[in-house]
Design a protein around this motif. Structure first.
Motif, PDB file in Angstrom:
ATOM      1  N   ARG A  10     -15.761 -88.674  -9.939  1.00 20.69           N
ATOM      2  CA  ARG A  10     -16.178 -88.110 -11.230  1.00 20.69           C
ATOM      3  C   ARG A  10     -17.245 -87.039 -11.037  1.00 20.69           C
ATOM      4  O   ARG A  10     -17.189 -85.974 -11.659  1.00 20.69           O
ATOM      5  CB  ARG A  10     -16.706 -89.225 -12.136  1.00 20.69           C
TER       6      ARG A  10
ATOM      7  N   SER B 186     -15.501 -78.345 -12.106  1.00 17.29           N
ATOM      8  CA  SER B 186     -15.199 -77.750 -13.406  1.00 17.29           C
ATOM      9  C   SER B 186     -16.314 -76.815 -13.846  1.00 17.29           C
ATOM     10  O   SER B 186     -16.060 -75.711 -14.365  1.00 17.29           O
ATOM     11  CB  SER B 186     -14.985 -78.840 -14.455  1.00 17.29           C
TER      12      SER B 186
ATOM     13  N   GLU C 179     -12.446 -85.890 -16.501  1.00 21.78           N
ATOM     14  CA  GLU C 179     -12.785 -84.792 -15.591  1.00 21.78           C
ATOM     15  C   GLU C 179     -11.539 -84.264 -14.893  1.00 21.78           C
ATOM     16  O   GLU C 179     -11.383 -83.045 -14.711  1.00 21.78           O
ATOM     17  CB  GLU C 179     -13.815 -85.264 -14.568  1.00 21.78           C
TER      18      GLU C 179
ATOM     19  N   SER D  40     -16.472 -83.084 -11.959  1.00 26.21           N
ATOM     20  CA  SER D  40     -17.309 -82.485 -12.987  1.00 26.21           C
ATOM     21  C   SER D  40     -18.003 -81.230 -12.462  1.00 26.21           C
ATOM     22  O   SER D  40     -18.058 -80.195 -13.147  1.00 26.21           O
ATOM     23  CB  SER D  40     -18.343 -83.505 -13.464  1.00 26.21           C
TER      24      SER D  40
END
Length: 565
Positions: free
Chosen positions: A343, A350, A243, A347
């Motif tokens: 994480r 993104s 990630e 994520s």
């Protein structure tokens, strides 16, 4: 053991006597503890049995858990620490009341400083004797008060029926909060008290926290508009390598990693600055960033200001992601604060940035700027550091997949600046955070138990090794073939230099150094001495093929003479 077997019961009928026949006595709290640890997936327990802990061992022999006996409780803690750093799972220790606990205190403090999960289960005097001051065996005025500040919490189990709940609290810390040591003390009368029925469903797992949508939206907006974005990542992002890389590449954001985050971007990745946040050229780059994303990092002194000059600063907007809400407000206060697992948050960021246009990075930013900064930093390293880099490069080049567990020693300090690990959880040491000595050897033993198919090297100095040298016997006994690379400068070399730089006559640093090869062989290890990369490579290959530990001595003066840069 399958955690989904929620109807499986563990009760008195599972208890058997020494000859294997069903027994009539009640299952004790100590036996139930072992069963619960199995349910939580614990594979190893590190500890030294004592008269106050033998009842914790009653159920251990028939369990799936392997016991490893160190030669000192500090070694137990460091082994648990090394195991946890490689696996991400808590290392577990059984420790006796009083002196056993004070012995493990340093290891707990190191784990606390570096956010490492560790479960320390100790005995304590009987409930009626707590705080009595009667001078009973191993008695402390208040053991829990001593250790409450060295972990997420310290708990006294006053009723065996509360054991599942307390363990659930501990694993909630390890798996869904900022990992830290947890101490559970069990009075002697509670350890042997009946525990009743235990179900596998007692092992309830808490989910990791996810980021608030409003905070994510604010962070995504800043990052999308940034012309000079930059990422600072710490050990809290150790499980978010994919990630982190995706986000960095989308933004063309340079990435600086703390020591405990090495490997999140592999060596050679064009956006990787390295771990040089204390150096002038990297600091200048960080100050030029218009948006800085700091994820899973304390922004603390031992990663950002090891020169102790107060020169680290962030001038642009700061976004911080941390699983610990309080840590978000320490050291450098953010413009956007995101309480979340690293994480999960990376994520989500993104995803949001894929759904909107992202402003291109400045033409003088990204990989080209990283290359210039790395070159400038490299030009500033002295011959000693370059020579020590050759040592580390030889280890990594000879032993693919190697885990290097380091101590507070000169080559480790050099590696913290110069070495770019190929993968996460493959380079760690005790020179950051609490900064203890003697960590490397027992931590390497724990790391090798965690990753038996990977080569594991302990990189340690002659002074640090003498803190925990007897753990060589533990490694031989446990059949753990670690490779111990001893950097021998015949004393506390770094402190000697530090004193000289301050015009202090060196005192106490030129210590007696034993014959490490002879000692290694006396413990049942193999031993060798090398002084150049070629012979080091040959000895590393031999060591990796053995089923016993190998001690390889490198004398600093000889190495520097043969490997000048």
């Amino acid at each position: 053991m399958n955690l989904r077997e929620s109807t499986r019961h563990f009760d008195d009928r599972n208890v058997r006597t020494a000859n294997g026949q069903a027994g009539s006595r009640h299952r004790t709290c100590g036996e139930s503890l072992v069963t619960l640890l199995e349910i939580y997936g614990v594979q190893y327990v590190f500890g030294i049995p004592g008269v106050h802990t033998v009842e914790l061992y009653r159920g251990l022999a028939r369990s799936s858990i392997r016991h490893v006996t160190p030669r000192h409780e500090q070694g137990a803690g460091f082994m648990a620490d090394g195991y946890a750093r490689v696996t991400g799972k808590p290392g577990v220790c059984f420790i006796i009341t009083g002196p056993g606990m004070t012995n493990i205190a340093t290891a707990m403090a190191q784990a606390h400083a570096d956010s490492i999960p560790m479960l320390v289960i100790s005995s304590v005097n009987a409930r009626s004797e707590l705080g009595s001051g009667d001078g009973r065996l191993h008695e402390l005025p208040s053991q829990r008060e001593v250790f409450n500040g060295l972990g997420a919490f310290s708990h006294t189990l006053l009723d065996a029926a509360d054991l599942p709940q307390v363990l659930a609290r501990a694993f909630a810390v390890f798996e869904s909060a900022r990992p830290r040591p947890v101490h559970i003390e069990i009075p002697l009368d509670v350890i042997v008290s009946p525990a009743g029925v235990i179900e596998a469903s007692c092992a309830v797992r808490a989910a990791k926290p996810a980021a608030h949508p409003a905070a994510l939206a604010a962070a995504a907006e800043l990052l999308a508009e940034a012309r000079r974005p930059l990422i600072l990542a710490g050990g809290g992002a150790a499980d978010a390598a994919a990630e982190l890389r995706e986000l960095a590449e989308r933004l063309q954001a340079p990435v600086a990693l703390t020591t405990n985050a090495k490997g999140l971007l592999p060596s050679g990745q064009p956006l990787l600055i390295g771990s040089t946040q204390s150096l002038p050229h990297t600091r200048a780059m960080i100050r030029e960033a218009d948006v800085v994303l700091a994820v899973g990092t304390e922004l603390g002194e031992t990663d950002y200001d090891v020169v102790f000059d107060g020169g680290f600063a962030i001038a642009g907007k700061l976004i911080r992601i941390d699983i610990d809400a309080q840590q978000l407000m320490r050291n450098v206060r953010p413009d956007v604060a995101i309480v979340s697992d690293a994480r999960e948050a990376l994520s989500e960021l993104s995803t949001r940035l894929h759904e909107r246009p992202v402003r291109p990075a400045a033409t003088d930013w990204g990989a080209a700027r990283v290359a210039a900064v790395r070159a400038a930093n490299l030009a500033g390293y002295d011959a000693a550091m370059r020579s020590q880099q050759r040592l580390i490069d030889t280890i990594v080049g000879t032993l693919p997949g190697v885990v290097i567990a380091g101590d507070s020693t000169s080559p480790v300090y050099a590696g913290n600046f110069l070495h770019d690990a190929p993968a996460p959880r493959s380079w760690f040491n005790s020179s950051t955070g609490y900064g203890t000595l003697g960590y490397g050897l027992p931590a390497a033993i724990g790391a090798k138990l965690a990753a038996p198919r990977r080569p594991v090297v302990c990189l340690i100095g002659d002074g640090g090794l003498q803190f925990t040298l007897p753990e060589l016997a533990s490694a031989v006994e446990a059949r753990v073939p670690v490779i111990v690379l001893v950097w021998n400068n015949f004393g506390y070399g770094e402190i000697r230099k530090y004193m000289a730089q301050r015009d202090i006559t060196p005192v106490g640093v030129d210590i007696y150094t034993p014959d490490f090869a002879a000692l290694a062989k006396a413990f049942g290890c193999e031993a060798a001495r090398v002084d150049d990369p070629r012979t080091l490579e040959a000895e590393l290959r031999r060591a990796a093929s053995r089923d016993v530990p190998t001690v390889i001595e490198v004398r600093e003066a000889d190495w520097f003479a043969r490997v000048p840069s």
